[in-house]
Design a protein around this motif. Structure first.
Motif, short mmCIF file in Angstrom:
data_model
loop_
_atom_site.label_atom_id
_atom_site.label_comp_id
_atom_site.label_asym_id
_atom_site.label_seq_id
_atom_site.Cartn_x
_atom_site.Cartn_y
_atom_site.Cartn_z
N ALA A 1 34.12 80.74 -17.20
CA ALA A 1 33.54 79.48 -16.72
C ALA A 1 34.25 78.99 -15.46
N VAL A 2 35.58 79.12 -15.45
CA VAL A 2 36.38 78.73 -14.28
C VAL A 2 36.07 79.63 -13.09
N GLN A 3 35.90 80.92 -13.35
CA GLN A 3 35.62 81.87 -12.27
C GLN A 3 34.20 81.72 -11.73
N GLN A 4 33.24 81.55 -12.61
CA GLN A 4 31.82 81.56 -12.23
C GLN A 4 31.24 80.18 -11.98
N ASN A 5 31.99 79.13 -12.32
CA ASN A 5 31.49 77.75 -12.19
C ASN A 5 30.17 77.58 -12.95
N ILE A 6 30.18 78.09 -14.18
CA ILE A 6 29.05 77.94 -15.09
C ILE A 6 29.59 77.54 -16.45
N VAL A 7 28.97 76.53 -17.06
CA VAL A 7 29.34 76.12 -18.41
C VAL A 7 28.34 76.74 -19.38
N PRO A 8 28.81 77.61 -20.30
CA PRO A 8 27.89 78.22 -21.26
C PRO A 8 27.33 77.16 -22.22
N PRO A 9 26.17 77.42 -22.79
CA PRO A 9 25.49 76.39 -23.57
C PRO A 9 25.91 76.31 -25.04
N THR A 10 25.44 75.24 -25.67
CA THR A 10 25.39 75.12 -27.13
C THR A 10 23.95 75.37 -27.50
#
Length: 413
Positions: free
Chosen positions: A355-364
């Motif tokens: 998430a830190v590398q890709q600037n994406i927050v995975p979902p719930t």
């Protein structure tokens, strides 16, 4: 204190047998839950779990070697091999007296234990046990086997703190490097609990979901209809090293670990404190060690197992630390991977690193009818991944006995 950086990761999960596939599934909201194939579930209350898919350990480990190890150790070796390759490590060129292994598992070789006891009971009472029974079963054997494979003679031990286990291992590894007692540590956790004794035992404690008609949607953290966790299996491996050591060997630096906090609920054998006391104290300790404010955290990967009391107490603890914070991204990746027990912290730390590398927050995923008290308090990242600059990510893990462990990952700069 030494700076500690992350230079390699390896993952073996129900939604991907390597980091690339794991992250792709995670970012796309893929569920790993399906009917159990390992044993006949006809008489069990829960008939599904998050098993590894399209996986054969013999594709990675020689048969003669594999027969000496329980699945949890096999999983560890496979994840570590990916992390070592990812970190571009040539151990022959390094001081292996200063490289250690701190590895965790909540249950160790529980599959081996079940198998051997069954064989004994079937027999005439003569104690005929496999000569590898004990070394296959004991929890610390994975850390030993990893050290033997790579010739690593530094600090070596196992951590056990139930479902907080591999976060505890990560924090211990972080500290040994900060204290200059090691240059590099292979850390993480593995678990192979999908067997009759584990499923039956957790069923007896009413911890597992029994949503047998829809396994893929059974893990639904924060949802008012949640009815228990979905068991998972696999491993996560992380290479930590001092900043100086990584720079000296020209290592790829993925992120930095900057804080770890451990505490206890001191409340109940299996239940969490209603106000999340241990979680609250652990998060505060991690923030203090990282020397940052709650407002600096961009993303929290929650423990959130989809149990009625556990999810509520964690959100209560987060609210105590952060206040109602609609801009704070929170997600529960166990909605996709299931609960990997002692391996959960390592796998979820890898989710934070990505998430830190890709600037994406995975979902719930699966959660639609949120607990009324928290529906608007946070951004629970429902349904789909969300783009966001993630400079700091926090990972929470909690275990039976009241153990809590929280780590903080920072974007490397």
């Amino acid at each position: 204190m030494k700076r500690v950086v992350i230079t390699g990761i390896g993952a073996l999960t129900p939604i991907g047998n390597n980091v690339k596939d794991f992250w792709h599934s995670l970012a796309n909201g893929v569920s790993g839950a399906a009917p159990i194939t390992r044993f006949d579930t006809a008489k069990f209350k829960t008939k599904f779990a998050c098993e590894l898919k399209n996986f054969n350990p013999l594709d990675h480990i020689e048969k003669s070697e594999a027969r000496r190890y329980d699945l949890f150790t096999q999983y560890a070796l496979i994840a570590v091999a990916e992390a070592v390759k990812n970190a571009a490590i040539n151990f022959e060129t390094l001081n292996r007296n200063r490289i250690g292994v701190i590895w965790g598992s909540g249950n160790g070789g529980i599959g081996t234990f079940e198998e051997q006891v069954k064989e004994y009971v079937k027999g005439d009472g003569t104690p005929r046990f496999n000569p590898f029974f004990i070394p296959k079963m004991i929890v610390d054997i994975a850390s030993g086997v990893i050290s033997i494979k790579y010739g690593l003679r530094g600090v070596n031990f196992a951590t056990v703190s139930a479902c907080a286990t591999s976060n505890t291992a990560l924090i211990d590894a972080f500290n040994y490097i900060r204290w200059n007692k090691a240059d590099m540590i292979v850390t993480g956790g593995s678990e192979a609990p999908i067997n009759e004794s584990s499923v039956g035992g957790f069923n007896s404690s009413k911890a597992l979901s029994t949503r047998n008609d829809s396994p893929a949607t059974a893990s639904r953290p924060f949802d008012v209809t949640r009815d228990g966790f979905v068991m998972g299996e696999g491993a996560g491996a992380i290479i930590l090293e001092s900043y100086e050591h990584a720079i000296k060997r020209n290592a790829p630096i993925l992120a930095e670990i900057v804080g770890g906090g451990m505490a206890a609920d001191a409340y109940h054998l299996t239940g969490t404190h209603p106000d999340g006391e241990g979680a609250y104290l652990g998060m505060l300790a991690a923030l203090e060690e990282a020397e940052i404010n709650p407002s600096d955290i961009d993303y929290i990967n929650t423990h959130a197992t989809s149990t009625l009391l556990g999810d509520s107490s964690e959100l209560r603890a987060i609210e105590r630390v952060f206040g109602p914070h609609p801009n704070l991204n929170i997600s529960a990746t166990k909605s996709m991977t299931g609960h990997l027990l002692g391996a959960a912290g390592a796998v979820e730390a890898i989710a934070c690193i990505m998430a830190v590398q890709q600037n994406i927050v995975p979902p719930t995923i699966n959660s639609t009818d949120i607990d009324p008290g928290y529906k608007d308090a946070f951004n629970l990242t429902l349904g789909k991944a969300q783009p966001r600059t993630v400079n700091f990510a926090m990972s929470n893990t909690f275990g039976f006995g009241g153990h809590t462990a929280t780590t903080i990952i920072r974007k490397f700069a």
